[in-house]
Design a protein around this motif. Structure first.
Motif, PDB file in Angstrom:
ATOM      1  N   PHE A 165       0.792  -1.240   0.000  1.00 26.40           N
ATOM      2  CA  PHE A 165       0.000   0.000   0.000  1.00 26.40           C
ATOM      3  C   PHE A 165       0.818   1.280   0.000  1.00 26.40           C
ATOM      4  N   GLY A 166       2.137   1.197   0.143  1.00 26.05           N
ATOM      5  CA  GLY A 166       2.976   2.378   0.136  1.00 26.05           C
ATOM      6  C   GLY A 166       3.387   2.825   1.532  1.00 26.05           C
ATOM      7  N   THR A 167       4.398   3.692   1.562  1.00 31.09           N
ATOM      8  CA  THR A 167       4.974   4.164   2.823  1.00 31.09           C
ATOM      9  C   THR A 167       3.969   4.947   3.649  1.00 31.09           C
ATOM     10  N   ASP A 168       3.153   5.762   3.000  1.00 31.20           N
ATOM     11  CA  ASP A 168       2.179   6.578   3.727  1.00 31.20           C
ATOM     12  C   ASP A 168       1.209   5.712   4.523  1.00 31.20           C
ATOM     13  N   ALA A 169       0.705   4.651   3.911  1.00 31.99           N
ATOM     14  CA  ALA A 169      -0.215   3.752   4.616  1.00 31.99           C
ATOM     15  C   ALA A 169       0.500   3.043   5.755  1.00 31.99           C
ATOM     16  N   GLU A 170       1.736   2.640   5.529  1.00 33.12           N
ATOM     17  CA  GLU A 170       2.487   1.953   6.589  1.00 33.12           C
ATOM     18  C   GLU A 170       2.654   2.871   7.793  1.00 33.12           C
ATOM     19  N   GLN A 171       3.038   4.114   7.548  1.00 37.80           N
ATOM     20  CA  GLN A 171       3.266   5.048   8.655  1.00 37.80           C
ATOM     21  C   GLN A 171       1.963   5.416   9.358  1.00 37.80           C
ATOM     22  N   ALA A 172       0.899   5.585   8.610  1.00 40.16           N
ATOM     23  CA  ALA A 172      -0.381   5.988   9.193  1.00 40.16           C
ATOM     24  C   ALA A 172      -1.039   4.873   9.989  1.00 40.16           C
ATOM     25  N   CYS A 173      -0.762   3.633   9.633  1.00 39.53           N
ATOM     26  CA  CYS A 173      -1.475   2.504  10.235  1.00 39.53           C
ATOM     27  C   CYS A 173      -0.627   1.679  11.190  1.00 39.53           C
ATOM     28  N   ALA A 174       0.623   2.070  11.408  1.00 38.84           N
ATOM     29  CA  ALA A 174       1.484   1.351  12.361  1.00 38.84           C
ATOM     30  C   ALA A 174       0.912   1.521  13.764  1.00 38.84           C
ATOM     31  N   PRO A 175       1.110   0.615  14.672  1.00 37.25           N
ATOM     32  CA  PRO A 175       1.986  -0.542  14.594  1.00 37.25           C
ATOM     33  C   PRO A 175       1.278  -1.846  14.282  1.00 37.25           C
ATOM     34  N   ASP A 176      -0.070  -1.884  14.299  1.00 39.06           N
ATOM     35  CA  ASP A 176      -0.724  -3.189  14.167  1.00 39.06           C
ATOM     36  C   ASP A 176      -1.228  -3.497  12.766  1.00 39.06           C
ATOM     37  N   TYR A 177      -1.244  -2.536  11.864  1.00 40.25           N
ATOM     38  CA  TYR A 177      -1.595  -2.738  10.467  1.00 40.25           C
ATOM     39  C   TYR A 177      -2.957  -3.396  10.280  1.00 40.25           C
ATOM     40  N   ASN A 178      -3.935  -2.900  10.983  1.00 39.11           N
ATOM     41  CA  ASN A 178      -5.309  -3.384  10.862  1.00 39.11           C
ATOM     42  C   ASN A 178      -5.803  -3.142   9.444  1.00 39.11           C
ATOM     43  N   LEU A 179      -6.295  -4.196   8.782  1.00 36.55           N
ATOM     44  CA  LEU A 179      -6.736  -4.090   7.389  1.00 36.55           C
ATOM     45  C   LEU A 179      -7.819  -3.029   7.220  1.00 36.55           C
ATOM     46  N   LEU A 180      -8.753  -2.959   8.142  1.00 35.81           N
ATOM     47  CA  LEU A 180      -9.835  -1.982   8.016  1.00 35.81           C
ATOM     48  C   LEU A 180      -9.305  -0.555   8.116  1.00 35.81           C
ATOM     49  N   ARG A 181      -8.344  -0.335   8.997  1.00 34.38           N
ATOM     50  CA  ARG A 181      -7.747   0.997   9.116  1.00 34.38           C
ATOM     51  C   ARG A 181      -6.977   1.348   7.844  1.00 34.38           C
ATOM     52  N   ILE A 182      -6.305   0.366   7.248  1.00 34.98           N
ATOM     53  CA  ILE A 182      -5.590   0.605   5.993  1.00 34.98           C
ATOM     54  C   ILE A 182      -6.583   0.980   4.893  1.00 34.98           C
ATOM     55  N   LEU A 183      -7.665   0.202   4.753  1.00 34.46           N
ATOM     56  CA  LEU A 183      -8.671   0.510   3.728  1.00 34.46           C
ATOM     57  C   LEU A 183      -9.242   1.906   3.927  1.00 34.46           C
ATOM     58  N   GLN A 184      -9.577   2.226   5.165  1.00 38.54           N
ATOM     59  CA  GLN A 184     -10.140   3.549   5.461  1.00 38.54           C
ATOM     60  C   GLN A 184      -9.133   4.653   5.147  1.00 38.54           C
ATOM     61  N   HIS A 185      -7.880   4.456   5.537  1.00 40.86           N
ATOM     62  CA  HIS A 185      -6.837   5.450   5.277  1.00 40.86           C
ATOM     63  C   HIS A 185      -6.683   5.709   3.779  1.00 40.86           C
ATOM     64  N   LEU A 186      -6.831   4.673   2.978  1.00 41.36           N
ATOM     65  CA  LEU A 186      -6.666   4.799   1.530  1.00 41.36           C
ATOM     66  C   LEU A 186      -7.937   5.285   0.827  1.00 41.36           C
ATOM     67  N   GLY A 187      -9.009   5.536   1.588  1.00 39.07           N
ATOM     68  CA  GLY A 187     -10.234   6.086   1.012  1.00 39.07           C
ATOM     69  C   GLY A 187     -11.201   5.059   0.460  1.00 39.07           C
ATOM     70  N   HIS A 188     -11.030   3.804   0.849  1.00 35.30           N
ATOM     71  CA  HIS A 188     -11.923   2.739   0.389  1.00 35.30           C
ATOM     72  C   HIS A 188     -13.020   2.521   1.420  1.00 35.30           C
ATOM     73  N   HIS A 189     -14.185   2.209   0.958  1.00 38.56           N
ATOM     74  CA  HIS A 189     -15.303   1.889   1.830  1.00 38.56           C
ATOM     75  C   HIS A 189     -15.355   0.377   1.985  1.00 38.56           C
ATOM     76  N   TYR A 190     -15.845  -0.085   3.119  1.00 38.31           N
ATOM     77  CA  TYR A 190     -15.897  -1.519   3.344  1.00 38.31           C
ATOM     78  C   TYR A 190     -17.075  -1.880   4.236  1.00 38.31           C
ATOM     79  N   ARG A 191     -17.454  -3.133   4.110  1.00 40.42           N
ATOM     80  CA  ARG A 191     -18.404  -3.765   5.013  1.00 40.42           C
ATOM     81  C   ARG A 191     -17.799  -5.107   5.405  1.00 40.42           C
ATOM     82  N   VAL A 192     -17.980  -5.487   6.656  1.00 44.51           N
ATOM     83  CA  VAL A 192     -17.424  -6.734   7.173  1.00 44.51           C
ATOM     84  C   VAL A 192     -18.568  -7.717   7.391  1.00 44.51           C
ATOM     85  N   PHE A 193     -18.391  -8.938   6.892  1.00 41.31           N
ATOM     86  CA  PHE A 193     -19.413  -9.975   6.995  1.00 41.31           C
ATOM     87  C   PHE A 193     -18.823 -11.211   7.673  1.00 41.31           C
TER      88      PHE A 193
END
Length: 169
Positions: free
Chosen positions: A43-71
């Motif tokens: 996802f790039g350096t910006d996503a890594e820095q913004a979402c450290a230290p646990d790298y939660n997938l949902l936080r990464i998606l949100q940081h990158l501007g993607h919408h999601y639903r969890v099922f």
């Protein structure tokens, strides 16, 4: 709860790059098993820095501007919408997503053929489905999914295989 593995994360990143801003369906427990290097590769350096230290997938998606639903069939965190992949997909979910991320649920479904169909029916034409399943873990889920099953399952539902890998570590 297996979660999203490193190599799976890289495929998710490739799908997001190709799709642009997207609506994603995350099937199962979306925790990640990764490190800073793989998040940067996916996802790039910006996503890594913004979402450290646990790298939660949902936080990464949100940081990158993607919408999601969890099922999921169960509530783990309270944000999951109930879905049982063994049953036919509700009409309102058909063709609703650009990206469907299966974080290792197929082997937990008794009706694997219906589960494959549901994953495929959730995605819009031109979208991506990405999935991971353990191959040989004794007593994990109903099945040990043979790698050819992914190929057969998706091709039987009219999909092209973009990538298929066997990860041994």
């Amino acid at each position: 709860m297996m979660g999203v593995l490193r190599q799976h994360l890289i495929r998710i990143g490739q799908g997001l790059d190709e799709l642009g801003q997207s609506q994603a369906a995350v099937i199962g427990f979306p925790n990640t098993h990764t490190d800073a290097d793989h998040v940067t590769r996916a996802f790039g350096t910006d996503a890594e820095q913004a979402c450290a230290p646990d790298y939660n997938l949902l936080r990464i998606l949100q940081h990158l501007g993607h919408h999601y639903r969890v099922f999921d069939v169960n509530q783990h965190t309270g944000i999951e919408e109930h879905i049982d992949l063994n049953d036919p997909l509700p009409a309102d979910l058909q063709g609703s997503f650009d990206l469907v991320i299966d974080s290792s649920c197929l082997e937990h479904c008794f009706n694997v053929a219906q589960a494959f169909r549901n994953l495929c029916d959730m995605v819009r034409v031109g979208g991506w489905v990405t999935t991971v399943a353990p191959v040989y873990i004794f007593n994990h889920g109903y099945y040990n999914i043979n790698p050819i099953m992914h190929q057969d399952g998706f091709e039987a539902n009219g999909f092209d295989i973009v990538s298929q890998e066997l990860i041994t570590n």
